[in-house]
Structure formats: structure tokens, C-alpha cells
Design an enzyme around this catalytic site. Sequence first.
Site, PDB file in Angstrom:
ATOM      1  N   CYS A  79      80.981 -87.289  18.940  1.00 31.54           N
ATOM      2  CA  CYS A  79      81.501 -88.642  19.166  1.00 31.54           C
ATOM      3  C   CYS A  79      82.404 -88.679  20.396  1.00 31.54           C
ATOM      4  CB  CYS A  79      82.351 -89.091  17.997  1.00 31.54           C
ATOM      5  SG  CYS A  79      81.593 -88.947  16.406  1.00 31.54           S
ATOM      6  N   ARG A  99      77.658 -86.017  25.414  1.00 28.84           N
ATOM      7  CA  ARG A  99      78.162 -85.297  24.243  1.00 28.84           C
ATOM      8  C   ARG A  99      77.213 -85.385  23.051  1.00 28.84           C
ATOM      9  NH1 ARG A  99      84.089 -84.840  24.524  1.00 28.84           N
ATOM     10  NH2 ARG A  99      84.190 -84.977  22.269  1.00 28.84           N
ATOM     11  N   TRP A 156      78.388 -90.002  16.503  1.00 26.30           N
ATOM     12  CA  TRP A 156      77.426 -88.986  16.075  1.00 26.30           C
ATOM     13  C   TRP A 156      77.610 -88.911  14.571  1.00 26.30           C
ATOM     14  CZ3 TRP A 156      76.907 -83.633  14.496  1.00 26.30           C
ATOM     15  CH2 TRP A 156      75.754 -83.003  14.957  1.00 26.30           C
ATOM     16  N   ASN A 180      87.057 -90.090  15.875  1.00 26.47           N
ATOM     17  CA  ASN A 180      86.258 -88.858  15.839  1.00 26.47           C
ATOM     18  C   ASN A 180      86.885 -87.968  14.780  1.00 26.47           C
ATOM     19  OD1 ASN A 180      85.044 -89.900  18.080  1.00 26.47           O
ATOM     20  ND2 ASN A 180      85.873 -88.385  19.514  1.00 26.47           N
ATOM     21  N   GLY A 181      86.060 -87.298  14.002  1.00 23.21           N
ATOM     22  CA  GLY A 181      86.600 -86.414  12.971  1.00 23.21           C
ATOM     23  C   GLY A 181      86.156 -86.869  11.592  1.00 23.21           C
ATOM     24  N   GLU A 224      69.209 -65.746  24.087  1.00 20.93           N
ATOM     25  CA  GLU A 224      69.586 -66.922  24.870  1.00 20.93           C
ATOM     26  C   GLU A 224      68.335 -67.692  25.306  1.00 20.93           C
ATOM     27  OE1 GLU A 224      71.981 -68.682  25.293  1.00 20.93           O
ATOM     28  OE2 GLU A 224      71.767 -69.727  27.196  1.00 20.93           O
ATOM     29  N   LYS A 240      67.471 -71.552  24.232  1.00 18.61           N
ATOM     30  CA  LYS A 240      67.197 -72.628  25.201  1.00 18.61           C
ATOM     31  C   LYS A 240      65.879 -73.310  24.873  1.00 18.61           C
ATOM     32  CE  LYS A 240      70.355 -72.734  26.288  1.00 18.61           C
ATOM     33  NZ  LYS A 240      71.667 -72.191  26.466  1.00 18.61           N
ATOM     34  N   GLU A 291      66.155 -75.502  21.748  1.00 22.85           N
ATOM     35  CA  GLU A 291      66.998 -76.681  21.916  1.00 22.85           C
ATOM     36  C   GLU A 291      66.302 -77.788  22.694  1.00 22.85           C
ATOM     37  OE1 GLU A 291      71.573 -75.611  22.315  1.00 22.85           O
ATOM     38  OE2 GLU A 291      70.358 -74.458  23.672  1.00 22.85           O
ATOM     39  N   HIS A 314      58.782 -53.847  12.339  1.00 22.60           N
ATOM     40  CA  HIS A 314      59.310 -53.772  10.974  1.00 22.60           C
ATOM     41  C   HIS A 314      59.131 -55.095  10.233  1.00 22.60           C
ATOM     42  CE1 HIS A 314      60.857 -49.786  11.609  1.00 22.60           C
ATOM     43  NE2 HIS A 314      61.480 -50.182  12.707  1.00 22.60           N
ATOM     44  N   LYS A 333      77.130 -81.964  22.429  1.00 19.05           N
ATOM     45  CA  LYS A 333      77.663 -81.021  23.410  1.00 19.05           C
ATOM     46  C   LYS A 333      78.911 -80.309  22.914  1.00 19.05           C
ATOM     47  CE  LYS A 333      77.887 -79.123  27.510  1.00 19.05           C
ATOM     48  NZ  LYS A 333      76.985 -77.959  27.647  1.00 19.05           N
TER      49      LYS A 333
HETATM   50  C1  F6R Z   1      73.577 -73.933  23.619  1.00 22.42           C
HETATM   51  C2  F6R Z   1      74.743 -74.760  23.474  1.00 22.42           C
HETATM   52  C3  F6R Z   1      75.570 -74.619  22.232  1.00 22.42           C
HETATM   53  C4  F6R Z   1      77.007 -74.268  22.636  1.00 22.42           C
HETATM   54  C5  F6R Z   1      77.917 -74.130  21.401  1.00 22.42           C
HETATM   55  C6  F6R Z   1      79.318 -73.718  21.800  1.00 22.42           C
HETATM   56  O1  F6R Z   1      72.864 -74.221  24.772  1.00 22.42           O
HETATM   57  O2  F6R Z   1      75.069 -75.493  24.346  1.00 22.42           O
HETATM   58  O3  F6R Z   1      75.033 -73.653  21.389  1.00 22.42           O
HETATM   59  O4  F6R Z   1      76.942 -73.067  23.340  1.00 22.42           O
HETATM   60  O5  F6R Z   1      77.957 -75.334  20.711  1.00 22.42           O
HETATM   61  O6  F6R Z   1      79.900 -74.632  22.672  1.00 22.42           O
HETATM   62  P1  F6R Z   1      81.191 -74.268  23.513  1.00 22.42           P
HETATM   63  O7  F6R Z   1      80.782 -73.233  24.507  1.00 22.42           O
HETATM   64  O8  F6R Z   1      81.602 -75.559  24.156  1.00 22.42           O
HETATM   65  O9  F6R Z   1      82.211 -73.729  22.560  1.00 22.42           O
END
Ligand code: F6R
Length: 606
Positions: A2, A27, A73, A99-100, A481, A485, A488, A504, A601
Site C-alpha cells: 500500500c 509498490r 494492496w 497501511n498496516g 535467483e 526472477k 516472478e 536424488h 515491492k
Molecule cells: C525479488 C524481490 C523480492 C524482494 C524481497 C525483499 O525480485 O524483489 O523477493 O527481494 O521482498 O525486499 P527488500 O530487499 O526490499 O527487503
Amino acid sequence: MCGIVGYIGKRQAAPILMAGLHRLEYRGYDSAGIAVGNKGTLKVAKCKGRVRELDELKPQRFKGMMGIAHTRWATNGEPSDRNAHPHCDSAGRFAVVHNGIIENAAALKEQLTARGVTFSSDTDTEVFAHLIAMMDDGSPLENVVSAALRLVVGTYGLAVIDAARPDVLVVARNGSPIVLGIGDKEMLFGSDSAAFVRHATSMVHLDDGEIAVVRADGYETRKLDGTSTVKTPSALVWKDEAYEKGAFDHYMRKEIGDQPEAVRRTLGGRLDARFQTTHLGGIELAARDLLDVRRIKLLGCGAAYIAGATASHLIEQLARLPTQAEPASEFRYRNPVIEMDTLYIAVSQSGETFDTLAAVQEIKRRGGRIIGIVNVVGSTIARECGHGIYLHAGPEIAVVSTKTFTCSVVALALLAIHLGRLRDLSNANGARLIKGLEALPDHIAAILKREDEIAQLAECFQKAEHAFYIGRAAGYAIAMEGALKLKEVSYLHAEAYPASELKHGPLALVTSETPTVIVLPRDDLYRKNVSTIEEIKARGGPVIAITHPGEAHVAFDRSFEVPMLEPELDPLLLNIPLQLLAYHVALQRGCDIDQPRNLAKSVTVE
Ligand code: F6R
């Protein structure tokens, strides 16, 4: 998650608030809304969907020089018009954005219903709007809001306006960020400074338990019990242009392209060629303190955790200290042993991730030593840690993290060299790694120029619904990683596995329609990886290798070669094609790349 934005001043609030909402879109959200106050009345518009839909829905005449706006959100109540914020009391006099999560919302709702209040949404936030209306005794708005907040259990970043008090806005923070923006005879605020960067010259971060009274000509901060607090404004670090997408179609692609410059900024002023080491003034730990460290623990969530996992290999190799990465979201639930000779490191792009913050607070509470690897200057985790290394990667707007993953590993490489040079890392190795880091941005730029080749690799995923990403040691972290990606942004199921573990169990799932991406540096483990590839090929599985130049000892279906740099730094380069691969698979599948479904985000709730 949010987003909140607010304005009070001499200009029309609505255009400023709408621009702020657009800035906060990154976000992640499912609905949006706005309220402005004018001549004793409130105008409210809100809807499910995008900010541009709110723009169309909002009446042309939406005048008022103070207001609040929100991107939601969904946590409590489905995404819908009625659940979108702002929420108002029954008389439509007070409007609240939040927010929260208010944990005792059900009990408060019951009490308010018993007193005749009818609710028009399923949210916890609406409870707060009615509570304020009920508690309003004509005293200053900040007193009424404080009194209402004392009844609330939970987390909040919230803002309140009252149609009858048009010269003041009240914001409060407990667990969800609120930043005030100071402009020219006007004040703004937001859940992050992106919301108001165009109009403010400096900013002030609220702390948990603080409330701010915001007027056009300034602000005052205090605690809920009324005691004043003193804040020192700081300069805005990132200017408006830093948030622009430029000529790119997506922020994700722009940010992948930002990496050479972002890495240069992370390295800026931190390499010491004279002593073949690195300068890390921000960690504020003297050589003697660092020599006392016996173990390192890296904590983060998602890509930040994986950055820690990647760097753990680097730190162990260079500093010969046992190093382990763990998801911060798990850490505090297993009653972890906090050791005094362990250096804890929190990794976070946003500096606001709730799970990481909670881990930091738990470590601090138990007397542990912690530093932060953070991108957003002045963010909660950065302030809570007190010391650390800022990435200086610039704002990351795409929900998926790309440049800040790379910069986090680079920052941790700086730390690894620093720790290593205090111990057994030789001058020659220090010098070699420093040269390697200096060369890193140009190598990344060279890989980015070969984007067309990677776009062709993406075609291998046309028929796939599942993919494996494998590697060994740091290569496994890079596989994690790469798989994250792909999941996501393209919504393909991608599973990362240590290459050694494939036989395994998961090998049972390999078919001609399940591509395996292997992170294949030419290191000591190359031959072992070749054996794994042969096992996959024997089951008809297509193999895409991200590897180094040289004679191939096995036939890949496709491959992409990255230049060899230094073995310890190679994982950073092997990751770049995987970022572009995920981007191009998503592009070919027509996905919403910058705002993938269900993702946010900055995950500021548990
Ligand atoms: C992956 C991604 C999320 C963030 C995670 C932590 O591409 O963006 O998995 O890495 O939510 O976010 P931060 O780094 O802001 O603590």
C-alpha cells in the site's frame, strides 16, 4: 505494498496527489483512492483497479488545497471499490488512509456497531475513521487521533483529514513507514519519498510511535502521550529524474541496464588500491572489532536473502569465516541462538521489509551486533541497524529486484575483501579482486549489449510450464535467483536445485518440455556439472548453459557465454543473462513485467 501520499499548501491538492499515486504504483496495489478537503466538505473518489482508472473516475472539479490518497494492496477484505481507501466516518467528515493491520479491528467493530455505527466496507481501516468521529470532542485533531490510536492494537502508517479542520493533517506511524516532505510553503508526506520527490526539498522520517501534525507552513512531531520529539530534516537523496523510465518499455529492463552505473556507485570511494583493501566507513567497526568476529549470518527476504546466499560463499572464501544466509522471515520464529562473536548482516533494498526488520529488532533485543546492507537511505532497517553499507543503486521501481541484487552482492564482496585483508587474504589476492571489481561494470555492459542472443534463448520456454535452474556452490545461489526472477515475471514454475541433488529426486520430473538452465562456470566443479548435464540429456531434457568460453565437454541445447573475471566475482556476471532471460520470457508471454500479479515491492506486513 500500500502507498500513502498527502498534501497541504497553496496549490490544488488533487493533481499533486494523483502524480504521487502514479509514483507509488511500483509498490504493487489493487485499488486506489483520493480525498480532498474544501470549504468544510470532503470529496472522495476511489475504485478497484489502476490509478489511471481513478483518474478517469474522479470528477473534473475536485478542488481543495489539502488531501490524502492511497494505493491499496488487499489484506483485510477483497480488492473492491468499497474496500479501497480513503475510508470515512458515517457523516463523511473524517477520511483515513492506512497501511498496516489493525489487529483488534473485530473487537472495535463490535463495540462501534453496538453504538449504532454502520460499516460500509470490510476493512480494518474503516474502524479507525468511526473511532475518530466518535472520540472527537473538539480538541485539536492530533489529540483526537492520539486518543483513538491508544485504543488500536496493530501496525499502521496512517493519515487523517477532517473537513472541519482544513488547515491541518495528522499522520502517525507504528510499523509502517511515513516520511514527511518539506516544500516551499507546502508540506507533503508519503509512505516513501518517491510520492513527493518532485515538490519537496528535504524530508523527515517518522519513528514508530510518533505522530505528526502537518500544516502548510511546517510540522510538529510528538509521541502518542503528547511529548514533543525533535527531528532533523535530511536532504532528498534521489531526484525526480531518477524515477523516470526513460526510453525503456519497462522499469525492469531499465534497471537491468542501470547496473554498470549502479555498481560504479556502490564501489565509489570504497576501493583502496594502496593497501589492496576496501574502505567501509559506514560499518563503524574498527579492525579490532572485526577481528573478534568468528561467524557471519546474513538475513534478508526473497532476492535479498539470495544475495546473502551468493555472498556467503565469497565471504567464506576470502575471510575464512563460517558464513550462512537465512531467510529473515524464518529466523525469528525458531528461537535463534544469538552469538556475541557473530556479525549479523541484514540485506534489504527497501529497508522496510517487515520480516527483515523484525529479525533485526530481535537480534538487537538480544544484544547481537548487526549492520545493514540497504539501498534506501534513511529507511527503517538502515536506521534500526545504525551502521552498514548503502548500495547507492538509485531507486528500484520494478517489483522484481535486479540492480539491487547485484549491488548487494557487490557491497558484500567489499566487506569480504575488507574482512579477508584483516586476516589471511594476501596483498596479491586483494589487488586481484579490487581490479576485478573495477572491471565489473564494463563486463556487465558488454553482456547487456548481447541482449538479442538472450532473447533467442527465451524461445526455449515457449512450450514449457516448468523449468529447473541448477548450479553448484555460489552457482546454486545464482540458479535460485534466476528461478525467482523467472517465476516472478513470467509466472512459469521454475525450481532451483543444487546440481548435485538433481539425481536424488527431481530428475524424475525432467522431460523434453522441462528446460534446465545450468549455471556453469569453468571452475573446479565444471566436470561434476558436466556429469549432471549428461544425466539430464539422457532423459531428453533440454539444457541451456550460462557458462564461460572454452571447449564444451558436453552438447548443450543452447548456451550463452559470459566473460571470465575472477572466480569469486564470476557469479555476478553469470546472473546478468538470467535477468534478461526472465525479462524476455515474460515479454514473449505478454506478462505485466513491472507489476507482476500478487506481488508488492515493499512488503511491510508480516
Ligand atoms: C525479488 C524481490 C523480492 C524482494 C524481497 C525483499 O525480485 O524483489 O523477493 O527481494 O521482498 O525486499 P527488500 O530487499 O526490499 O527487503
